[in-house]
Design an enzyme around this catalytic site. Structure first.
Site, PDB file in Angstrom:
ATOM      1  N   HIS A 138     -61.425   1.442  15.693  1.00 18.70           N
ATOM      2  CA  HIS A 138     -60.501   1.457  14.566  1.00 18.70           C
ATOM      3  C   HIS A 138     -59.140   1.004  15.093  1.00 18.70           C
ATOM      4  O   HIS A 138     -58.841   1.170  16.277  1.00 18.70           O
ATOM      5  CB  HIS A 138     -60.319   2.864  13.995  1.00 18.70           C
ATOM      6  CG  HIS A 138     -61.577   3.555  13.574  1.00 18.70           C
ATOM      7  ND1 HIS A 138     -62.378   4.257  14.450  1.00 18.70           N
ATOM      8  CD2 HIS A 138     -62.159   3.675  12.356  1.00 18.70           C
ATOM      9  CE1 HIS A 138     -63.396   4.784  13.797  1.00 18.70           C
ATOM     10  NE2 HIS A 138     -63.292   4.445  12.522  1.00 18.70           N
ATOM     11  N   ASP A 165     -57.399   3.716  16.938  1.00 20.99           N
ATOM     12  CA  ASP A 165     -57.938   4.068  18.254  1.00 20.99           C
ATOM     13  C   ASP A 165     -57.194   3.306  19.350  1.00 20.99           C
ATOM     14  O   ASP A 165     -57.007   3.816  20.455  1.00 20.99           O
ATOM     15  CB  ASP A 165     -59.423   3.710  18.375  1.00 20.99           C
ATOM     16  CG  ASP A 165     -60.293   4.376  17.342  1.00 20.99           C
ATOM     17  OD1 ASP A 165     -59.957   5.495  16.920  1.00 20.99           O
ATOM     18  OD2 ASP A 165     -61.319   3.769  16.954  1.00 20.99           O
TER      19      ASP A 165
END
EC number: 5.3.1.5
Length: 397
Positions: free
Chosen positions: A54, A57
């Site tokens: 993501h 992240d």
């Protein structure tokens, strides 16, 4: 068969999986944050081929452009050094407080517009890194209270957003397709598009349905009490299996995210058999990434993190080995024939036959000996399943 993973196996890991720090609703982290470069290097050493992530992240929500670019450059350097690829990217529309009522389907119109902008920016990054799939998990798209969400309106806003994303990748010339990831609940009480079937039906309402498929996850479908392998068969049948998330789940409960095969082992066996041997002529039915979306147990230290990552790949390869032996067993072939498994591929109607023809065919009804199925004509499904389980347990060579 070799049980050492290679790049040809197409094993991939989410950065949020190997980077999971152990925090849960009842306790804080038990491990330190994982640096993205270390993550890339370690999965490369273990034999994986891909890393997914993501946006949040890789760089924290609210990062400056400079901070964001620094992390992107560090990731690119690690990818170049190791040969690891990024087959899939996704966007976090569920963690930040602004998304507490969802992204694409928030009741707040300004939040919906912010969510679209966040996703569009991350699609550009996905294209820059060569990702071919963009996953959409609507973890906050839903409600706890029936009176709080107009589901019809929410689905229309969902459709509006996905249509816009399809226009964007088409106009930009990006070689990217979208994959919707269903889940019945958690973190919301009820999530929109809760199962694979709901997602497949929704896709048919889109303006560019050819650009959108599904990313089913083992645990998510099993949380709804469904047979994951059967769902994957339907996704393959409809040409919509664009990506897949592998993990383990033990029954209808919270999303456990166990190592693949550490939950419903029999269903994991049938899944690997389908993916590896269920295609035309007995070949692969799905040639995309074997993506592990699991969480290393909160009890483990960093050594346990990498042990669990390796365990996912080893479990898959062990099940692949067992499935190949199952298919090659002459007794299994005989049992498959006795169960008439292949006969399902024979059309029920003869070529060119109409309802008038079948109505005129006395052998199909008037002269058909239906009574002969009492006390006779068993299909032998139990015997076939016993053979499958014996191969799974390594009791047959």
């Amino acid at each position: 068969m070799a049980l050492t993973p290679t790049r040809e196996d197409k094993f991939s890991f989410g950065l949020w999986t190997i980077g999971y720090t152990g925090a849960d609703p009842f306790g804080g982290p038990t491990r330190s944050d994982l640096d993205v470069v270390e993550g890339v290097e370690r999965i490369s050493e273990l034999g994986a081929y891909g890393l997914t992530f993501h946006d949040d992240d890789l760089f924290a929500f609210g990062s400056t452009d400079a901070e964001r670019q620094t992390q992107i450059d560090r990731l690119k350097g690690a990818l170049s050094d190791t040969g690891i690829v990024v087959p899939m990217v996704t966007t976090n529309l569920f963690s930040a407080p602004v998304f507490k009522d969802g992204g694409f389907t928030s009741n707040d119109r300004a939040v919906r517009r912010f969510a679209i902008r966040k996703v569009l920016r991350n699609i550009d990054l996905a294209a820059e890194l060569g990702a071919k799939t963009f996953v959409m998990w609507g973890g906050r798209e839903g409600a706890e209270y029936d009176s709080a969400k107009d589901v019809r309106g929410a689905l229309e806003r969902y459709r509006e957003a996905v249509n816009l994303l399809g226009d964007y990748v088409t106009d930009k010339g990006y070689d990217i397709r979208f994959a919707i990831e269903p889940k019945p609940n958690e973190p919301r009480g009820d999530i929109l598009l809760p199962t694979l079937g709901h997602a497949l039906a929704f896709i048919e309402t889109l303006e560019r349905p050819e650009l959108v498929g599904v990313n089913p996850e083992v645990g998510h479908e099993q949380m709804a009490g469904l047979n994951f392998t059967a769902g994957i068969m339907q996704a393959l049948y409809q040409g919509k299996l664009f990506h897949i998330d592998l993990n383990g789940q033990r029954g209808i409960k919270y999303d456990q995210d166990l190592v693949f095969g550490h939950g419903d082992l029999q269903n994991a066996f049938s899944l690997v058999d389908l993916l590896e041997n269920g295609g035309v002529g007995g070949g692969r039915s799905y040639d995309g990434p074997r993506h592990f979306d699991y969480k290393p147990s909160r009890t483990e230290d960093i050594t346990g993190v990498w042990d669990s990552a390796a365990a996912n790949m080893r479990m898959y390869l062990l099940l692949k080995e067992r499935a190949q032996a199952f298919r090659a067993d002459p007794e299994v072939q005989e049992a498959l024939a006795a169960a008439k498994v292949a006969e399902i591929d024979t059309p029920t109607l003869n070529e060119g036959e109409s309802y008038d023809d079948i109505l005129a065919d006395r052998s199909s009804y008037e002269d058909f000996a239906a009574d002969e199925y009492f006390d006779a004509k068993g299909f032998g499904f139990v015997r076939l399943n016993q053979l499958a389980l014996e191969h799974l347990m390594g009791a047959r060579s």
